[in-house]
Write a protein that holds these residues in place. Sequence first.
Motif: not given
Length: 145
Positions: A91-92, A75-76, A32-33, A84-86
């Motif tokens: 994609p951004w 995400a974290v 989802f993130a 998970a920050v990555a």
Amino acid sequence: MSVAPQEQQPPRPIRRWRRPLDLGLRVAGGGFAVVAAALSAVLELLLAPLRIGGHLIGITVVVAVAVNIALSWLAVETVGRRWAVALPALPWVAIMVIAADRTSEGDVLLVGNWVGLTLVVGGAMTFTVMAFRSILAPAPAPGRY
């Protein structure tokens, strides 16, 4: 004086469905993130040329910073890992890099004016700061992740 024996608690039943459910929710949260980051990048590209009275207003920069903070936190929290920050950052940044390049016809989605430059720098710096904060944060409490 005699001591009464302590009552034995019956062992808790093992719930075999918890582990796969937890893993599934973490994967779904990470997915989802990623999807939300891609959609927010497209929305920000659409808002970049927004003008009022012929002047660029740059609202897309505020949207990018706010959404990127929220996506990094999401995400974290959902994945349960600091890396998970990555997930939303990749994609951004990829969409922003693709949008800054010229097409074969010569079109550019993200023009190099102050809004475009501030959007890329502000959005990327937001992910960088959130990753740095995640690295410096104390270890989560036992049982948290």
